[in-house]
Scaffold this active site. Structure first.
Site, short mmCIF file in Angstrom:
data_model
loop_
_atom_site.label_atom_id
_atom_site.label_comp_id
_atom_site.label_asym_id
_atom_site.label_seq_id
_atom_site.Cartn_x
_atom_site.Cartn_y
_atom_site.Cartn_z
N GLY A 31 -3.07 -10.19 -1.24
CA GLY A 31 -3.77 -11.41 -0.86
C GLY A 31 -5.28 -11.29 -0.82
N HIS A 37 -7.33 -11.08 -9.14
CA HIS A 37 -5.95 -11.50 -8.88
C HIS A 37 -5.58 -12.69 -9.77
CE1 HIS A 37 -6.89 -9.81 -4.72
NE2 HIS A 37 -5.81 -9.14 -5.06
N LYS A 172 -7.73 -2.14 -12.53
CA LYS A 172 -8.62 -1.74 -11.43
C LYS A 172 -7.99 -0.58 -10.64
CE LYS A 172 -11.12 -2.15 -7.58
NZ LYS A 172 -10.38 -2.69 -6.47
N SER A 208 -12.90 -6.83 -5.66
CA SER A 208 -11.93 -6.25 -4.73
C SER A 208 -11.95 -7.07 -3.45
CB SER A 208 -12.34 -4.81 -4.42
OG SER A 208 -11.67 -4.36 -3.25
N ARG A 210 -11.79 -5.90 -0.71
CA ARG A 210 -12.57 -5.11 0.25
C ARG A 210 -14.08 -5.31 0.09
NH1 ARG A 210 -8.00 -1.21 -0.43
NH2 ARG A 210 -7.12 -0.95 1.66
P1 AMP Z 1 -4.26 -5.97 -4.31
O1 AMP Z 1 -4.13 -7.31 -3.69
O2 AMP Z 1 -5.60 -5.35 -4.12
O3 AMP Z 1 -3.12 -5.05 -4.00
O4 AMP Z 1 -4.19 -6.22 -5.89
C1 AMP Z 1 -3.10 -6.90 -6.48
C2 AMP Z 1 -3.17 -6.71 -7.98
O5 AMP Z 1 -4.41 -7.23 -8.46
C3 AMP Z 1 -3.13 -5.23 -8.40
O6 AMP Z 1 -2.33 -5.10 -9.57
C4 AMP Z 1 -4.57 -4.93 -8.67
O7 AMP Z 1 -4.76 -3.89 -9.60
C5 AMP Z 1 -5.05 -6.24 -9.24
N1 AMP Z 1 -6.51 -6.34 -9.11
C6 AMP Z 1 -7.25 -6.17 -7.99
N2 AMP Z 1 -8.56 -6.28 -8.27
C7 AMP Z 1 -8.65 -6.50 -9.60
C8 AMP Z 1 -9.74 -6.68 -10.52
N3 AMP Z 1 -11.01 -6.65 -10.11
N4 AMP Z 1 -9.46 -6.88 -11.82
C9 AMP Z 1 -8.16 -6.91 -12.24
N5 AMP Z 1 -7.09 -6.75 -11.44
C10 AMP Z 1 -7.32 -6.54 -10.14
#
Ligand code: AMP
Length: 307
Positions: A31, A37, A172, A208, A210
């Site tokens: 999220g 995302h 990423k 990100s 974060r």
């Molecule tokens: P997360 O919510 O951070 O667990 O990310 C969910 C999905 O989104 C994961 O497959 C991440 O690798 C992808 N993701 C996060 N940030 C990026 C980004 N800047 N570019 C591409 N995919 C991303």
């Protein structure tokens, strides 16, 4: 778009869609959506009849001292964004829904607040988990022990609930992609994996959830990560083949450009993640650095033809 909170609810809906012969794309997330995302969701919407997105801040992939409690959350904003890009189902399970065996064990001996349920703290109840082995111990796994076991466990559970044709992952999280491809292959899971390129801010910082933790100065300095990676890739393209020299150069650029502490900078084989001394083939340059309390990761893949 349907927002569904229970496994049963998702399974019922998926069974209905399957009876209609629909193909299903799946994007697992924690999220607090950004364009990275959304790029995965858009890709899935383009390639499948139905797109399911899961939104679950998975406690078992956080260490006891990590940012589980303060991880950014905004379901209202996330559901608007997901709806706008054409997501059909947003699966938002609670911790108890995903890990019923932990019911009543929240905060056991932790005292860390509501959002921090248990992290990777041993639980009195036994449960079955996925162990990814040595591939989860390098790079990010070295400073986040057990992280990839937590990721693999929750993703296997989600895949069993959603039963998608295709799962979309972002480059990423390069190590996550390698680990999950291995989990799918080694466990014979009937799903294809599609990866999507890193989505970046205009100045190059990898998007990100974060990034919202960064102070204005940290945010400005954080651009050094992508700059150092681009610089390293261009050195390799100009003929540099010494992995160690590339690592030293990146570290130097980061420390010159930011008040950051480096967690790791590695040059590894992009498939097996083993360290590369002499650069050849497909190499992944991956790094993690801390800006204040915020740990950021970034990477670049470089293809070297011949020697
Ligand atoms: P997360 O919510 O951070 O667990 O990310 C969910 C999905 O989104 C994961 O497959 C991440 O690798 C992808 N993701 C996060 N940030 C990026 C980004 N800047 N570019 C591409 N995919 C991303």
């Amino acid at each position: 778009m349907k927002i569904i909170k229970t496994k049963k609810g998702v399974q019922k809906e998926i069974a209905r869609l399957r009876r209609q012969g629909r193909s299903i794309g799946f994007v697992p997330t924690m999220g607090y959506f950004h364009e990275g995302h959304l790029s995965l969701m858009r890709q899935s919407v383009r390639e499948n009849d139905v797109t399911v997105v899961s939104l679950f801040v998975n406690p078992t992939q956080f260490g006891p001292k990590e940012d589980l409690a303060r991880y950014p959350r905004d379901l209202g904003r996330d559901s608007r964004m997901a709806r706008e890009v054409g997501v059909d189902i947003l699966f938002v399970p609670s911790i108890e829904e995903m890990y019923p065996e932990f019911e009543g064990t929240r905060d056991k001996g932790q005292g860390t607040g509501k959002a921090c349920a248990f992290g990777r703290v041993p639980c009195p109840m036994s449960r079955v988990t996925v162990k990814v082995g040595p591939i989860g111990d390098v790079l990010c796994g070295a400073s986040r022990p057990g992280h990839f076991d937590g990721v693999a466990t929750v993703v296997v559970k989600l895949l069993n609930i959603v039963t998608p044709d295709v799962m979309y992952l972002g480059e990423k999280d390069a190590q996550q992609v390698v680990v999950l491809k291995k989990v799918v292959k080694d466990m014979d899971l009937p799903v294809r994996i599609r990866t999507c390129p890193i989505f970046r801010e205009p100045d190059g910082l990898a998007m990100s959830s974060r990034n919202v933790y960064l102070s204005p100065t940290e945010r400005e300095e954080a651009v050094v990560l992508s700059r150092a990676l681009r610089e390293a890739a261009s050195r390799i393209r100009s003929g540099e083949r010494d992995g160690q020299r590339i690592i030293s150069e990146i570290k130097k650029l980061i420390l010159e450009g930011a008040h950051a502490s480096i967690d790791y900078v590695s040059v590894v084989d992009a498939v097996g993640l083993s360290p590369v001394r002499r650069i050849s083939g497909n190499v992944l340059i991956a790094l993690a650095a801390r800006f204040g309390k915020t740990r950021l990761i970034d990477n670049i893949t470089v293809k070297v033809h011949g020697q």
